[in-house]
Design a protein around this motif. Structure first.
Motif, mmCIF file in Angstrom:
data_model
loop_
_atom_site.group_PDB
_atom_site.id
_atom_site.type_symbol
_atom_site.label_atom_id
_atom_site.label_comp_id
_atom_site.label_asym_id
_atom_site.label_seq_id
_atom_site.Cartn_x
_atom_site.Cartn_y
_atom_site.Cartn_z
ATOM 1 N N SER A 28 2.759 5.073 -7.338
ATOM 2 C CA SER A 28 3.510 3.862 -7.683
ATOM 3 C C SER A 28 4.965 4.173 -8.008
ATOM 4 N N PHE A 29 5.254 5.421 -8.412
ATOM 5 C CA PHE A 29 6.626 5.788 -8.741
ATOM 6 C C PHE A 29 7.474 6.051 -7.498
ATOM 7 N N VAL A 30 6.854 6.084 -6.333
ATOM 8 C CA VAL A 30 7.630 6.191 -5.089
ATOM 9 C C VAL A 30 8.443 4.908 -4.920
ATOM 10 N N PRO A 31 9.757 4.991 -4.656
ATOM 11 C CA PRO A 31 10.577 3.776 -4.508
ATOM 12 C C PRO A 31 10.001 2.809 -3.487
ATOM 13 N N PHE A 32 10.182 1.527 -3.726
ATOM 14 C CA PHE A 32 9.567 0.479 -2.920
ATOM 15 C C PHE A 32 9.853 0.590 -1.424
ATOM 16 N N PRO A 33 11.081 0.891 -0.962
ATOM 17 C CA PRO A 33 11.329 0.917 0.490
ATOM 18 C C PRO A 33 10.466 1.909 1.255
ATOM 19 N N PHE A 34 9.861 2.890 0.567
ATOM 20 C CA PHE A 34 9.033 3.876 1.260
ATOM 21 C C PHE A 34 7.559 3.470 1.305
ATOM 22 N N HIS A 35 7.188 2.398 0.619
ATOM 23 C CA HIS A 35 5.778 2.010 0.578
ATOM 24 C C HIS A 35 5.237 1.697 1.969
ATOM 25 N N GLY A 36 6.018 0.997 2.776
ATOM 26 C CA GLY A 36 5.563 0.632 4.111
ATOM 27 C C GLY A 36 5.290 1.849 4.978
ATOM 28 N N ARG A 37 6.125 2.885 4.846
ATOM 29 C CA ARG A 37 5.928 4.086 5.650
ATOM 30 C C ARG A 37 4.674 4.837 5.208
ATOM 31 N N LEU A 38 4.407 4.841 3.916
ATOM 32 C CA LEU A 38 3.264 5.599 3.398
ATOM 33 C C LEU A 38 1.932 4.928 3.717
ATOM 34 N N LYS A 39 1.946 3.654 4.084
ATOM 35 C CA LYS A 39 0.697 2.977 4.419
ATOM 36 C C LYS A 39 -0.009 3.621 5.604
ATOM 37 N N SER A 40 0.753 4.244 6.477
ATOM 38 C CA SER A 40 0.159 4.844 7.678
ATOM 39 C C SER A 40 -0.479 6.205 7.405
ATOM 40 N N THR A 41 -0.379 6.694 6.178
ATOM 41 C CA THR A 41 -0.942 8.004 5.846
ATOM 42 C C THR A 41 -2.459 8.011 6.000
ATOM 43 N N CYS A 42 -3.127 7.022 5.429
ATOM 44 C CA CYS A 42 -4.577 6.917 5.521
ATOM 45 C C CYS A 42 -4.989 5.511 5.113
ATOM 46 N N LYS A 43 -6.247 5.165 5.348
ATOM 47 C CA LYS A 43 -6.735 3.827 5.018
ATOM 48 C C LYS A 43 -6.667 3.560 3.522
ATOM 49 N N LEU A 44 -6.922 4.579 2.715
ATOM 50 C CA LEU A 44 -6.920 4.394 1.270
ATOM 51 C C LEU A 44 -5.508 4.099 0.748
ATOM 52 N N TRP A 45 -4.530 4.807 1.285
ATOM 53 C CA TRP A 45 -3.153 4.537 0.867
ATOM 54 C C TRP A 45 -2.682 3.171 1.378
ATOM 55 N N ARG A 46 -3.138 2.793 2.568
ATOM 56 C CA ARG A 46 -2.788 1.457 3.071
ATOM 57 C C ARG A 46 -3.335 0.387 2.135
ATOM 58 N N SER A 47 -4.574 0.565 1.700
ATOM 59 C CA SER A 47 -5.177 -0.391 0.779
ATOM 60 C C SER A 47 -4.449 -0.394 -0.562
ATOM 61 N N PHE A 48 -4.059 0.777 -1.031
ATOM 62 C CA PHE A 48 -3.378 0.882 -2.319
ATOM 63 C C PHE A 48 -2.013 0.198 -2.273
ATOM 64 N N TYR A 49 -1.218 0.501 -1.248
ATOM 65 C CA TYR A 49 0.130 -0.065 -1.161
ATOM 66 C C TYR A 49 0.129 -1.525 -0.700
ATOM 67 N N SER A 50 -1.033 -2.052 -0.327
ATOM 68 C CA SER A 50 -1.151 -3.478 0.012
ATOM 69 C C SER A 50 -1.672 -4.293 -1.167
ATOM 70 N N SER A 51 -1.896 -3.640 -2.300
ATOM 71 C CA SER A 51 -2.424 -4.313 -3.489
ATOM 72 C C SER A 51 -1.308 -4.568 -4.499
ATOM 73 N N LYS A 52 -1.647 -5.193 -5.603
ATOM 74 C CA LYS A 52 -0.684 -5.473 -6.667
ATOM 75 C C LYS A 52 -0.462 -4.279 -7.583
ATOM 76 N N THR A 53 -1.271 -3.239 -7.439
ATOM 77 C CA THR A 53 -1.237 -2.117 -8.371
ATOM 78 C C THR A 53 0.100 -1.381 -8.433
ATOM 79 N N PRO A 54 0.725 -0.998 -7.305
ATOM 80 C CA PRO A 54 1.957 -0.193 -7.400
ATOM 81 C C PRO A 54 3.064 -0.866 -8.198
ATOM 82 N N ILE A 55 3.381 -2.119 -7.887
ATOM 83 C CA ILE A 55 4.467 -2.795 -8.601
ATOM 84 C C ILE A 55 4.071 -3.074 -10.042
#
Length: 411
Positions: A28-55
């Motif tokens: 969650s401490f990764v700056p917001f503009p990089f969240h979209g790029r990190l979604k492609s890492t794996c399904k779990l990270w895609r689910s995490f960065y698509s949720s309300k948890t990071p912000i």
């Protein structure tokens, strides 16, 4: 700490050999503009960065000064051209999806954009409506949309009671949006268009608009900001703008520009006239105006109000109702171009395009690739110093600061 278990099933782990709560905090401490790029890492990270948890985690565990202070740029009609957010601290760009398309309207311009929390609001504007006659005449829009950075989705909201573009708009108290004035003038036309003088306030939680006292006269193209704080009444300021167009010698209509400021006292629901801000010979109209909240001044807590007029920056003095020269932009724009002007993280960003000889002077090869190159001259009012940065944009369309709309957001 926010619960990250809702996006993690069974024995899956966000980061191997680390507890998921700690992993969620790190990600969650990764700056917001990089969240979209990190979604492609794996399904779990895609689910995490698509949720309300990071912000949610960022807002809970990071002080306001450590949050990402982003610039949101709308280069054109946001239903046809994607807006982008830019993080100056990391020189990172991230696209936002286009707004929902209305099949009956097109070429939205002169809308207002502002943010409250992780939400970006787009209000009103001027459009061409295929249901109106004649179809080549722009009309004002009452539509309001909100983009939620948490879930990554645009949502249509209750429309304003009066259609308006070129309006004064500002967020108040983190819950309300106040708008006033406006009209139907479109960026493709230099004159004409309707004017309105009404004002209204939007309740973010209830999704409701309510009328407030209207401006004393018709006014569009004005600037709005709010002043509030400890021991001070909440006020909505409206500066400048133009009224009814006047015809000179029966040839061309010329705008009657206002040189005064009006203040709406929110508690009493009435307007107070501040008066003309300059003499007739000083300047014909307002330049681009932005505000910086003065969080350190607990007694007054007044925003710093700055205007970019040509290559000069002026600061507004509320006590004397005058604009005082603050500084001069170190590097002027090329002839015929214009500056963008925005306040971000307590500093004034004067933005221009690098072209021709200016662009070839940049040694770094990464800026010579395709794409518009922005040159940001950044002024700090506290120590009265300038610095600069250069960034290559991902825009697929030309960027014109005379028509582009910008706002800031903190996540």
């Amino acid at each position: 700490m926010a619960d990250s278990s809702s996006v993690i099933d069974g024995n899956e782990t966000l980061i191997p050999n680390l507890p998921n709560d700690l992993s969620a905090l790190i990600l969650s401490f990764v700056p917001f503009p990089f969240h979209g790029r990190l979604k492609s890492t794996c399904k779990l990270w895609r689910s995490f960065y698509s949720s309300k948890t990071p912000i949610s985690l960022r807002n809970t565990h990071l002080p306001s000064s450590c949050l990402s202070h982003l610039l949101c740029v709308f280069p054109q009609d946001p239903s046809l051209s994607s807006p982008y957010v830019f993080d100056p601290a990391h020189l990172a760009w991230a696209p936002l999806p286009p707004m929902p398309v209305n099949p009956y309207v097109y070429s939205l311009s002169n809308f207002a954009a502002l943010s409250i929390g992780p939400h970006v609001y787009v209000l009103g504007g001027s459009v061409f409506d295929t249901r109106a006659f004649p179809m080549d005449r722009p009309v004002a829009s009452a539509a309001v949309f909100r983009y939620d950075l948490v879930v990554g989705r645009w949502v249509p909201l209750a429309p304003m009671q009066a259609p308006r573009g070129s309006l004064a708009a500002a967020a108040l108290g983190g819950r309300w949006i106040v708008v006033a004035g406006g009209g139907s003038r479109h960026s493709m036309f230099g004159a004409a268009g309707t004017r309105v003088g009404s004002a209204e306030v939007y309740d973010v939680e209830r999704d409701e608009w309510a009328p407030v006292a209207g401006l004393p006269g018709l006014r569009a193209g004005c600037v709005g900001f709010c002043a509030e704080g400890r021991g001070r009444r909440r006020e909505f300021w409206v500066m400048g703008g133009y009224g009814e167009a006047k015809t000179i010698n029966g040839v061309l209509p010329v705008d009657e520009h206002y040189k005064d400021a009006m203040v709406l006292e929110m508690e009493h629901g009435r307007w107070r006239e501040v008066g003309d801000m300059w003499e007739d010979e000083e300047r014909p109209r307002l330049g681009k105006v932005v505000t910086i909240d003065d969080d350190d001044d607990d007694e007054k807590n007044l925003p710093g109000v700055f205007m970019l007029d040509g290559n000069s920056i002026f600061r507004y003095n509320m006590a004397s109702n005058r604009w005082l020269k603050e500084s001069i932009v170190p590097r002027k724009t090329q002839s015929g171009s214009s500056f963008g002007f925005v306040a971000l993280r307590g500093e004034l960003h004067v933005i221009s395009l690098l072209q021709g000889a200016e662009l070839s002077a940049i040694r770094s090869s990464k800026h010579r690739r395709r794409g518009t190159v922005l040159f940001m001259q950044i002024y700090n009012p506290r120590n009265m110093s300038w610095r600069s940065l250069v960034t290559r944009t991902p825009f697929q369309c030309p960027l014109d600061f005379r028509t582009a709309v910008m706002c800031t957001i903190r996540v």
